[in-house]
Enzyme design. Structure first.
Site, PDB file in Angstrom:
ATOM      1  N   LYS A  88       5.539 -12.128  -4.680  1.00 57.28           N
ATOM      2  CA  LYS A  88       6.335 -11.196  -3.877  1.00 57.28           C
ATOM      3  C   LYS A  88       6.615 -11.762  -2.492  1.00 57.28           C
ATOM      4  O   LYS A  88       7.728 -11.688  -1.998  1.00 57.28           O
ATOM      5  CB  LYS A  88       5.594  -9.859  -3.715  1.00 57.28           C
ATOM      6  CG  LYS A  88       5.626  -8.975  -4.930  1.00 57.28           C
ATOM      7  CD  LYS A  88       5.099  -7.592  -4.610  1.00 57.28           C
ATOM      8  CE  LYS A  88       3.619  -7.567  -4.310  1.00 57.28           C
ATOM      9  NZ  LYS A  88       2.747  -7.892  -5.449  1.00 57.28           N
ATOM     10  N   CYS A 124      -2.601   7.145  -0.711  1.00 57.60           N
ATOM     11  CA  CYS A 124      -3.041   5.761  -0.829  1.00 57.60           C
ATOM     12  C   CYS A 124      -4.379   5.534  -0.142  1.00 57.60           C
ATOM     13  O   CYS A 124      -5.322   5.017  -0.731  1.00 57.60           O
ATOM     14  CB  CYS A 124      -1.915   4.916  -0.243  1.00 57.60           C
ATOM     15  SG  CYS A 124      -2.264   3.242   0.144  1.00 57.60           S
ATOM     16  N   MET A 125      -4.507   5.958   1.108  1.00 64.15           N
ATOM     17  CA  MET A 125      -5.695   5.621   1.876  1.00 64.15           C
ATOM     18  C   MET A 125      -6.488   6.823   2.394  1.00 64.15           C
ATOM     19  O   MET A 125      -7.521   6.646   3.026  1.00 64.15           O
ATOM     20  CB  MET A 125      -5.301   4.773   3.097  1.00 64.15           C
ATOM     21  CG  MET A 125      -4.719   3.442   2.749  1.00 64.15           C
ATOM     22  SD  MET A 125      -5.687   2.530   1.536  1.00 64.15           S
ATOM     23  CE  MET A 125      -7.247   2.426   2.383  1.00 64.15           C
ATOM     24  N   MET A 135      -7.142   1.547  -4.820  1.00 67.57           N
ATOM     25  CA  MET A 135      -6.676   2.836  -5.332  1.00 67.57           C
ATOM     26  C   MET A 135      -7.597   3.476  -6.374  1.00 67.57           C
ATOM     27  O   MET A 135      -7.599   4.688  -6.521  1.00 67.57           O
ATOM     28  CB  MET A 135      -5.276   2.682  -5.937  1.00 67.57           C
ATOM     29  CG  MET A 135      -4.213   2.409  -4.908  1.00 67.57           C
ATOM     30  SD  MET A 135      -4.240   3.602  -3.574  1.00 67.57           S
ATOM     31  CE  MET A 135      -4.741   2.581  -2.220  1.00 67.57           C
ATOM     32  N   GLY A 150      -3.603  -0.568   0.754  1.00 71.63           N
ATOM     33  CA  GLY A 150      -2.445  -0.848  -0.080  1.00 71.63           C
ATOM     34  C   GLY A 150      -1.228  -1.326   0.683  1.00 71.63           C
ATOM     35  O   GLY A 150      -0.562  -2.267   0.274  1.00 71.63           O
ATOM     36  N   GLN A 151      -0.926  -0.689   1.803  1.00 70.89           N
ATOM     37  CA  GLN A 151       0.357  -0.940   2.461  1.00 70.89           C
ATOM     38  C   GLN A 151       0.211  -1.775   3.739  1.00 70.89           C
ATOM     39  O   GLN A 151      -0.837  -1.774   4.365  1.00 70.89           O
ATOM     40  CB  GLN A 151       1.043   0.396   2.776  1.00 70.89           C
ATOM     41  CG  GLN A 151       1.263   1.253   1.529  1.00 70.89           C
ATOM     42  CD  GLN A 151       2.097   2.479   1.810  1.00 70.89           C
ATOM     43  OE1 GLN A 151       3.297   2.387   1.950  1.00 70.89           O
ATOM     44  NE2 GLN A 151       1.458   3.624   1.928  1.00 70.89           N
TER      45      GLN A 151
END
Lengths: 780, 207
Positions: A84, A168-169, A337, A374-375
């Site tokens: 990615k 997510c968090m 997650m 995650g982000q």
């Protein structure tokens, strides 16, 4: 050599000319001279995608990104990226980029001017400011999240702002706060280089944090002995590298963690000294427990019982107990997650801390619990800036009057501007939007119509409300919108983000956004100023000036709301340095903006020592963290009770809300694949990535597939109490789910698995569980 | 007479080299609006003909999003990355194809960067991507200081410092083979012309 130096001087000269030019605009535009090579100029930027926060070097020419390489100088990834990351540049150039604002008229979205769009949004907000909401993102940059926060909490006096990081968090956040009194990890990526045992708790890091995975695996390939234990409900690419694969029944991770603690206390292998100095025990009612009482609570989680419940063998459980009981082992726990998207997400976070606190495997190099994010800026923006319904910047909360006052003083808004009542968290926000309790919503940098669980319920009627969506490509969410705003993406704007290991990284704009696309920060400033012009009281600060008043060094106002001015200045620097004042309270200190320009990021707390800005490798740890009190090895300095101790919570096992039954006999787990980022809106525009993984699929256990008469490529129907979808089966593919369970990735907008998922959430963190619900699987 | 013949031949060589140098100047390719599937030479999975398949720079380029991007995998893959190195440590012939060796076999998580050119077989059709992406192309040949000088290395060395992996005489890419790979010590004569001192890729990170 001479040549090089001359080239460098030329660039410095160019940079200072630019700085001089921008200082006329009132700002010193600090500039890292771009490196020229290949006819391309190269500049640093953190990767656009996940929470790892790899450094990239972006090659541009003629106003276009033309290549991306791993940044050798960045300690996160040391030159390596993943599929990615290497293709992040191509994600900017999909043919269907949004380049003009659109407004829904009848059944069509027609192009309108920016003035019309800004005007319409401002009027809608002015009509009903208290029922306006912002749904943001862990992909917001820090200045973007900060602007949104100030806009709604300072300007509109409501707290209806929540990010997709809630999905997510949130459980990690509440886990940290309940155990340590303050959010974010003690450990860092250096621990990956020093551990000898890695345990992943429901985490496929080979695909989701591949750079971190290979950082450890390459050590093993170089001859170091690394013991990797994969605790999971599905065999993945990560499992292929594991020494031990331990497959447990979904949700029983709660019992497994308790069982490890049981063994540590039962055998007396816990770290007595560490526990005496740094740990206290509490039960679920927040009542203090003695270690004996805690031990009595654990009795239920003996090896026999836990083995029956979890499906792990007694030997496996003993093995885990022994690993943590061994003083010489350096154990690194990693999760993402699997533990956070859990109806008891907060508890399982607490419980894994218990395991590490009891075994004393905390804050030591290579031996610590480490929560992966995650982000790219879930930490930097959502958690540190605090773009959540209950929060304020720097670890503050809206309920606390003192916190509100501190923030109002920095924002210069009128006293009492900030509402003390928390707003809607994500799931309740969409429920309120469906019911009509919220009249309007502005979505930025996320795609909820694909990513919210239980879509039928949570997105009902959203096309009837006033929905504004800022995005870079058409998505399922923009299709529902009244107004679509085209945004700038990644290096088309300035940015600052914060990754999993508390590292704050900065980049400069390198190319112009296409067509009429504009920065998310500008969009909010423009609407805020329109409200100000309309005489909206909240957008006036206590001096009667614009809430986002910015001045140049001569004290002249900068018209940041005017795009022609905005695009020539760096508002990130102004917003970041303003936000910085709010980071000191909980020792989350960040350095001035210009310091980040010079580095490949720094891990907070960043403090000034002898004229130098120094980062903190391991938080709460002596000699690393400057806030650790003299004479202490570990200092949990934000402990609520003020006793500098972490809390080990007695959290019981709790059954999930929906379990497979005769009608819906399979577990469904959803997740990501290495090729795509979240809902695939960016990676789906990259030829190499889209071709490698064009569509979603359902992964089955071979025995289940045989029983159902399903083979590779067969179309299969997945049905739950909430909805159903049809997609092709992949039986002997990349992963193998446990018998009786299936896995479906959520990146494909043509196969919305979230029509099937359950929206039950952790009562403490309000984070929904995307990993467990009951479905029926049949040949379509 | 002998003397003038020698001069003449030198001249011819010089003219030829000058001409070829022109051809080696960097150009830019435009990848716009790709049409459906294999951009690259048909991968083994789509092909059932015998005989060795060799490739050149064009194929090399078609498998990369841009110069410097990790190439896509033009064939089916196994389940573990360990399988990749069964074939990609030295050129091996398999069903008429020759496997190019990896220049960085020490990095074991292959699928972190290399993805399949075509998706899993469960999807019957491949997709069309409409993109305006412009890519820089692979550099052709390094420059020479004078006609008899060994050409310089025209690319970065990060993850590509094992010359033999790609330039070996048995490498399937016929365009980048060298005719004297037995000499091994490549950097004795060939130096990078990539300005390493300015390059972000030139130095190892030290903490």
């Amino acid at each position: 050599m001479l040549n090089t130096r001359r080239e460098f001087l030329k660039q410095v000269a160019r940079a200072s000319a630019l700085a001089a030019l921008s200082s006329q605009m009132g700002l010193v535009y600090a500039m890292d001279p771009p490196l020229e090579q290949d006819g391309l100029s190269w500049q640093k930027a953190p990767c656009r995608f996940c929470g790892t926060g790899c450094g990239t070097m972006v090659g541009t020419k003629n106003g276009r990104v033309m290549a991306v390489q791993g940044d050798l100088q960045n300690p996160v990834n040391k030159g390596l990226l993943c599929a990615k990351g290497y293709h992040a540049g191509a994600a900017l150039y999909g043919r269907d980029r949004l380049t003009t604002p659109l407004m829904r008229k009848g059944n069509k979205q027609v192009p309108i001017s920016w003035d019309e769009a800004i005007d319409a949004i401002a009027k809608q907000i002015a009509k009903d400011p208290s029922n306006f909401s912002i749904y943001g993102s862990g992909q917001w940059t820090i200045p973007e999240g900060y602007t949104a926060m100030k806009f709604i909490k300072g300007g509109l006096g409501n707290n209806h702002i929540d990010p997709n990081a809630r999905l997510c968090m949130a459980s990690a956040v509440v886990g940290f706060i309940t155990t340590f009194g303050v959010d974010e990890p003690s450990g860092c990526y250096d621990d990956l280089d020093e551990c000898d045992t890695v345990i992943t708790w429901g985490n496929n890091w080979a695909e989701m944090h591949p750079v971190l995975f290979s950082r450890v695996m390459n050590r093993r390939n170089n001859g170091e002995k690394i013991n990797y234990i994969d605790l999971a409900t599905r065999q993945t690419r990560s499992t292929k590298a594991a020494d031990h694969y331990m497959e447990f029944v979904p949700q029983t991770d709660l019992a497994i963690a308790n069982c490890i603690c049981y063994q540590l206390l039962e055998k007396g292998t816990y770290d007595k000294d560490f526990v005496a100095k740094h740990v206290r025990f509490k039960d679920n009612e927040k009542k203090d427990l003695s270690i004996e009482e805690y031990k009595a609570f654990l009795a239920e989680y003996n090896i026999e019982n836990t083995s029956k419940l979890s499906g792990l063998s007694k030997e496996q459980l003993k093995y885990l107990g022994d690993i943590f009981g061994d003083k010489n082992k350096k154990v690194l726990s990693l999760w993402c997650m699997g533990m956070n998207q859990h109806t008891r997400g907060t508890w399982i976070n607490n419980l894994v801390y218990n395991v590490h606190l009891l075994s004393g495997k905390f804050g030591k190099p290579g031996s610590t619990p480490f929560s992966l994010t995650g982000q790219p800026s879930a930490c930097g923006t959502c958690r540190e800036v605090g773009t959540l319904a209950h929060a304020l910047p720097g670890g503050r909360v809206v309920k606390n009057a003192e916190h509100r006052k501190q923030v109002e003083d920095v924002w210069q808004c009128k006293p009492g501007s900030i509402n003390a009542k928390p707003g809607f968290h994500t799931i309740s926000m969409f429920e309120a939007f469906a019911k009509g309790d919220l009249s309007s919503m502005w979505v930025q940098v996320t795609n909820p119509a694909q990513s919210i669980p239980n879509l039928h319920k949570n997105l009902a009627n959203s096309d009837k409300r006033f929905l504004v969506v800022s995005d870079v490509y058409p998505t399922v969410t923009t299709r529902l919108a009244n107004i679509v705003l085209p945004s700038a993406l990644w290096v088309e704007k300035n940015g600052v983000v914060g990754n999993s290991e508390r590292r704050t990284q900065q980049w400069f704009k390198m190319v112009d956004p296409p067509g009429d696309a504009r920065d998310d920060v500008w969009q909010m400033l423009a609407v805020a100023h329109k409200l100000y012009e309309m005489g909206f009281a909240g957008m006036k600060n206590r001096n009667g000036k614009f809430l986002f008043h910015m001045e140049d060094e001569n004290g002249k106002e900068i018209k940041s709301w005017d795009w022609n001015v905005y695009k020539t200045i760096n508002t990130d620097k102004i917003l970041f340095d303003e936000y910085r004042q709010l980071t000191l309270l909980k020792h989350k200190d960040i350095a001035p903006y210009d310091e980040y320009v010079k580095t490949r990021g720094m891990r907070w707390p960043v403090t000034e020592q002898n004229g130098r800005w120094v980062e903190t490798k391991r938080r709460f740890v002596a000699n690393d963290d400057p806030y650790v009190a003299e004479g202490r090895d570990i200092d949990i300095y934000m402990a609520k009770a003020g006793d500098k101790k972490a809390i080990a919570w007695a959290r019981p096992y709790n059954a999930p809300p929906e379990v497979p039954d005769a009608k819906f006999p399979f577990w469904l787990c959803t997740g990501r694949v290495i090729e795509h980022w979240h809902t695939g809106t960016m990676t789906g525009r990259v030829k190499e990535l889209k071709r490698a993984m064009p569509h979603a699929y359902v992964e089955l256990h071979p025995e289940d597939a045989r029983e159902l008469g399903i083979t590779d490529g067969d179309m299969v129907k997945i049905k739950s109490r909430r909805g159903s979808i049809i997609l092709p089966a992949w039986v002997l593919g990349r992963g193998k789910p446990a018998k009786g369970s299936v896995f479906v990735p959520f990146f494909d907008e043509t196969k919305l698995i979230n029509e099937v998922t359950l929206d039950a959430y952790c009562p403490m963190s309000k984070e929904p569980d995307y990993k467990k619900c009951a479905v029926l699987v049949e040949k379509a | 007479m002998k003397h003038s013949l020698f001069t003449l031949s030198i001249l011819i060589v010089l003219i030829y080299l000058a001409h070829s140098l022109d051809n080696y100047s960097n150009t830019q390719s435009v990848f716009v609006d790709e049409e459906v599937i294999p951009q690259f030479n048909p991968p083994p999975e789509d092909e059932e003909k015998s005989g060795f398949v060799f490739s050149g720079l064009e194929t090399r380029e078609s498998r990369r999003s841009f110069y410097g991007a990790p190439p896509v995998i033009p064939h089916r893959i196994g389940k573990t990355d360990r399988e990749c190195l069964n074939c990609h440590t030295e050129p091996k012939e398999f069903m008429g194809h020759v496997s190019p060796p990896s220049p960085h076999p020490e990095l074991v998580n292959c699928t972190q960067c290399h993805v399949r050119g075509n998706g899993p077989e469960i999807f019957k059709k491949t997709v069309t991507i409409k993109t305006n992406w412009l890519a820089i192309t692979e550099p052709k040949m390094g420059s020479r200081n004078h006609p008899f000088a060994p050409p310089t290395v025209p690319h970065r060395l990060h993850m590509r410092d094992n010359c033999a992996a790609c330039h070996n005489q048995s490498h399937p890419n016929t365009d980048i083979r060298v005719n004297h790979s037995q000499r091994k010590n490549c950097m004795q004569c060939h130096v990078p012309d990539y300005d390493q001192s300015m390059s972000p890729f030139s130095h190892e990170f030290t903490e």
